[in-house]
Design a protein around this motif. Structure first.
Motif, PDB file in Angstrom:
ATOM      1  N   LEU A   9      -2.794  43.799 -23.872  1.00  0.00           N
ATOM      2  CA  LEU A   9      -3.177  42.709 -22.979  1.00  0.00           C
ATOM      3  C   LEU A   9      -4.429  43.047 -22.167  1.00  0.00           C
ATOM      4  N   ALA A  10      -4.598  44.316 -21.835  1.00  0.00           N
ATOM      5  CA  ALA A  10      -5.811  44.722 -21.122  1.00  0.00           C
ATOM      6  C   ALA A  10      -7.044  44.493 -21.992  1.00  0.00           C
ATOM      7  N   ASP A  11      -6.874  44.604 -23.299  1.00  0.00           N
ATOM      8  CA  ASP A  11      -7.966  44.339 -24.230  1.00  0.00           C
ATOM      9  C   ASP A  11      -8.172  42.834 -24.432  1.00  0.00           C
ATOM     10  N   TYR A  12      -7.071  42.084 -24.522  1.00  0.00           N
ATOM     11  CA  TYR A  12      -7.152  40.662 -24.867  1.00  0.00           C
ATOM     12  C   TYR A  12      -7.495  39.761 -23.689  1.00  0.00           C
ATOM     13  N   PHE A  13      -6.893  40.016 -22.535  1.00  0.00           N
ATOM     14  CA  PHE A  13      -7.006  39.058 -21.440  1.00  0.00           C
ATOM     15  C   PHE A  13      -8.450  38.760 -21.027  1.00  0.00           C
ATOM     16  N   PRO A  14      -9.331  39.748 -20.919  1.00  0.00           N
ATOM     17  CA  PRO A  14     -10.713  39.424 -20.542  1.00  0.00           C
ATOM     18  C   PRO A  14     -11.390  38.451 -21.508  1.00  0.00           C
ATOM     19  N   LYS A  15     -10.917  38.406 -22.737  1.00  0.00           N
ATOM     20  CA  LYS A  15     -11.500  37.517 -23.744  1.00  0.00           C
ATOM     21  C   LYS A  15     -11.095  36.061 -23.531  1.00  0.00           C
ATOM     22  N   THR A  16     -10.195  35.809 -22.582  1.00  0.00           N
ATOM     23  CA  THR A  16      -9.800  34.431 -22.278  1.00  0.00           C
ATOM     24  C   THR A  16     -10.700  33.798 -21.218  1.00  0.00           C
ATOM     25  N   LYS A  17     -11.692  34.534 -20.735  1.00  0.00           N
ATOM     26  CA  LYS A  17     -12.588  33.971 -19.720  1.00  0.00           C
ATOM     27  C   LYS A  17     -13.369  32.809 -20.313  1.00  0.00           C
ATOM     28  N   LYS A  18     -13.383  31.705 -19.604  1.00  0.00           N
ATOM     29  CA  LYS A  18     -14.032  30.486 -20.095  1.00  0.00           C
ATOM     30  C   LYS A  18     -15.550  30.646 -20.175  1.00  0.00           C
ATOM     31  N   PRO A  19     -16.211  30.055 -21.188  1.00  0.00           N
ATOM     32  CA  PRO A  19     -15.626  29.327 -22.324  1.00  0.00           C
ATOM     33  C   PRO A  19     -15.111  30.309 -23.379  1.00  0.00           C
ATOM     34  N   SER A  20     -13.971  30.016 -23.945  1.00  0.00           N
ATOM     35  CA  SER A  20     -13.335  30.906 -24.909  1.00  0.00           C
ATOM     36  C   SER A  20     -12.363  30.103 -25.758  1.00  0.00           C
ATOM     37  N   ASN A  21     -12.058  30.631 -26.937  1.00  0.00           N
ATOM     38  CA  ASN A  21     -11.031  30.005 -27.781  1.00  0.00           C
ATOM     39  C   ASN A  21      -9.753  30.830 -27.778  1.00  0.00           C
ATOM     40  N   LYS A  22      -9.568  31.576 -26.689  1.00  0.00           N
ATOM     41  CA  LYS A  22      -8.357  32.382 -26.527  1.00  0.00           C
ATOM     42  C   LYS A  22      -7.705  32.054 -25.187  1.00  0.00           C
ATOM     43  N   ALA A  23      -6.372  32.134 -25.162  1.00  0.00           N
ATOM     44  CA  ALA A  23      -5.634  31.770 -23.946  1.00  0.00           C
ATOM     45  C   ALA A  23      -4.372  32.604 -23.826  1.00  0.00           C
ATOM     46  N   VAL A  24      -3.831  32.635 -22.609  1.00  0.00           N
ATOM     47  CA  VAL A  24      -2.554  33.298 -22.323  1.00  0.00           C
ATOM     48  C   VAL A  24      -1.686  32.341 -21.524  1.00  0.00           C
ATOM     49  N   GLY A  25      -0.420  32.234 -21.919  1.00  0.00           N
ATOM     50  CA  GLY A  25       0.564  31.474 -21.169  1.00  0.00           C
ATOM     51  C   GLY A  25       1.741  32.360 -20.835  1.00  0.00           C
ATOM     52  N   ALA A  26       2.335  32.165 -19.660  1.00  0.00           N
ATOM     53  CA  ALA A  26       3.466  32.994 -19.259  1.00  0.00           C
ATOM     54  C   ALA A  26       4.351  32.229 -18.294  1.00  0.00           C
ATOM     55  N   VAL A  27       5.623  32.575 -18.290  1.00  0.00           N
ATOM     56  CA  VAL A  27       6.581  31.925 -17.399  1.00  0.00           C
ATOM     57  C   VAL A  27       7.542  32.959 -16.843  1.00  0.00           C
ATOM     58  N   CYS A  28       7.915  32.800 -15.574  1.00  0.00           N
ATOM     59  CA  CYS A  28       8.954  33.622 -14.947  1.00  0.00           C
ATOM     60  C   CYS A  28       8.598  35.112 -15.042  1.00  0.00           C
ATOM     61  N   HIS A  29       9.501  35.932 -15.588  1.00  0.00           N
ATOM     62  CA  HIS A  29       9.264  37.371 -15.708  1.00  0.00           C
ATOM     63  C   HIS A  29       8.141  37.695 -16.691  1.00  0.00           C
ATOM     64  N   GLY A  30       7.770  36.736 -17.532  1.00  0.00           N
ATOM     65  CA  GLY A  30       6.659  36.968 -18.446  1.00  0.00           C
ATOM     66  C   GLY A  30       5.366  37.277 -17.711  1.00  0.00           C
ATOM     67  N   VAL A  31       5.212  36.733 -16.505  1.00  0.00           N
ATOM     68  CA  VAL A  31       4.009  37.006 -15.710  1.00  0.00           C
ATOM     69  C   VAL A  31       3.953  38.474 -15.311  1.00  0.00           C
ATOM     70  N   MET A  32       5.123  39.110 -15.159  1.00  0.00           N
ATOM     71  CA  MET A  32       5.152  40.532 -14.797  1.00  0.00           C
ATOM     72  C   MET A  32       4.564  41.417 -15.892  1.00  0.00           C
ATOM     73  N   VAL A  33       4.658  40.989 -17.143  1.00  0.00           N
ATOM     74  CA  VAL A  33       4.043  41.770 -18.213  1.00  0.00           C
ATOM     75  C   VAL A  33       2.542  41.855 -17.971  1.00  0.00           C
ATOM     76  N   LEU A  34       1.966  40.773 -17.485  1.00  0.00           N
ATOM     77  CA  LEU A  34       0.535  40.744 -17.175  1.00  0.00           C
ATOM     78  C   LEU A  34       0.211  41.483 -15.884  1.00  0.00           C
ATOM     79  N   SER A  35       1.027  41.286 -14.862  1.00  0.00           N
ATOM     80  CA  SER A  35       0.735  41.955 -13.591  1.00  0.00           C
ATOM     81  C   SER A  35       0.801  43.471 -13.734  1.00  0.00           C
ATOM     82  N   GLU A  36       1.626  43.945 -14.666  1.00  0.00           N
ATOM     83  CA  GLU A  36       1.754  45.387 -14.896  1.00  0.00           C
ATOM     84  C   GLU A  36       0.728  45.929 -15.885  1.00  0.00           C
ATOM     85  N   SER A  37      -0.038  45.042 -16.521  1.00  0.00           N
ATOM     86  CA  SER A  37      -1.080  45.454 -17.470  1.00  0.00           C
ATOM     87  C   SER A  37      -2.357  45.749 -16.690  1.00  0.00           C
TER      88      SER A  37
END
Length: 248
Positions: free
Chosen positions: A118-146
């Motif tokens: 996720l540390a590699d992928y998430f920066p690639k979602t910066k607009k404009p981009s054809n990549k995205a991340v969605g998360a709900v509930c505890h799923g957001v913690m996977v990102l906060s801990e990355s």
């Protein structure tokens, strides 16, 4: 065809937060894949699918039916392995992170391998981009801990939501007599999800909250990043993500 991947633990994710988006993504014509640590077919939290806990606290009957369809799909039966050294998220337009209270979901929240992906992928979602991340509930913690190499979270500069502390505490204290610390994924007395996420943000004000039951979804302005709080938000979250991916 847009490509979506669900990053999951082997067991314990909330069925509504998993098969609700899955059903919406398939209906939109997206190519959907799942990935677990070693490529084992995942299983959602059975407390939310069976017995008294399902009837009182868990998935609706329509979600249970959707779950059965998802569980028979080829993509569910043949997931990818996120621990495989050759595995990459680059081929996907959307990475989705469902939540769940069962302690087994710590397998993905605490995974160094997933954090690196996720540390590699998430920066690639910066607009404009054809990549995205969605998360709900505890799923957001996977990102906060990355974290990036400098120790900052990948969502440090984003607006986000996650499971509100008020929701978590009400669920925990309201069920403690018969479910113990089930609603505290890291055990009784542990930090709640909201505080875990707030503390990694550049400003605590970036955490957007609502304690109203009506659907609530947060979209970041600078990244293709969309989050929600709990199962009640999933339908709106799915709609937002479908629209976002279709705009690429």
């Amino acid at each position: 065809m847009a490509k979506v991947i669900f990053l999951m633990a082997d067991y314990g994710h909330d069925p509504t937060e998993t098969c609700g988006p899955y059903t919406a993504f398939k209906a939109a014509g997206f190519n959907v894949s799942f990935a677990t640590e070693a490529g084992k077919s995942p299983q959602c939290d059975m407390k939310m699918l069976e017995g008294l806990t399902q009837r009182l606290l868990g998935a609706s009957s329509s979600i249970v039916k959707q779950y059965r369809v998802m569980a028979e799909s080829e993509e569910w039966k043949n997931p990818l392995s996120w621990s495989d050294e050759q595995f990459s998220l680059d081929a996907f337009n959307l990475v989705f992170l469902p939540g769940g209270h069962d302690k087994a979901v710590r397998q993905i929240i605490d995974s160094d391998r997933v954090h690196k992906l996720l540390a590699d992928y998430f920066p690639k979602t910066k607009k404009p981009s054809n990549k995205a991340v969605g998360a709900v509930c505890h799923g957001v913690m996977v990102l906060s801990e990355s974290k990036h190499p400098d120790g900052s979270s990948v969502i440090r500069d984003c607006v986000t939501t996650a499971l509100p502390a008020r929701f978590e505490q009400v669920a925990f204290w309201g069920t403690r007599l018969f479910l113990g610390d089930y609603y505290k994924t890291y055990g009784a007395g542990s930090e709640n999800v909201e505080d875990s996420v707030r503390k990694v943000l550049a400003s605590p004000k970036q955490f957007k909250n609502s304690i109203m039951p009506s659907p609530f979804v947060v979209e970041d302005d600078n990244y293709n990043y969309v989050t929600a709080r709990f199962p009640g938000d999933v339908e709106l979250l799915s709609q937002k993500l479908v629209k976002l991916v279709q705009s690429f």
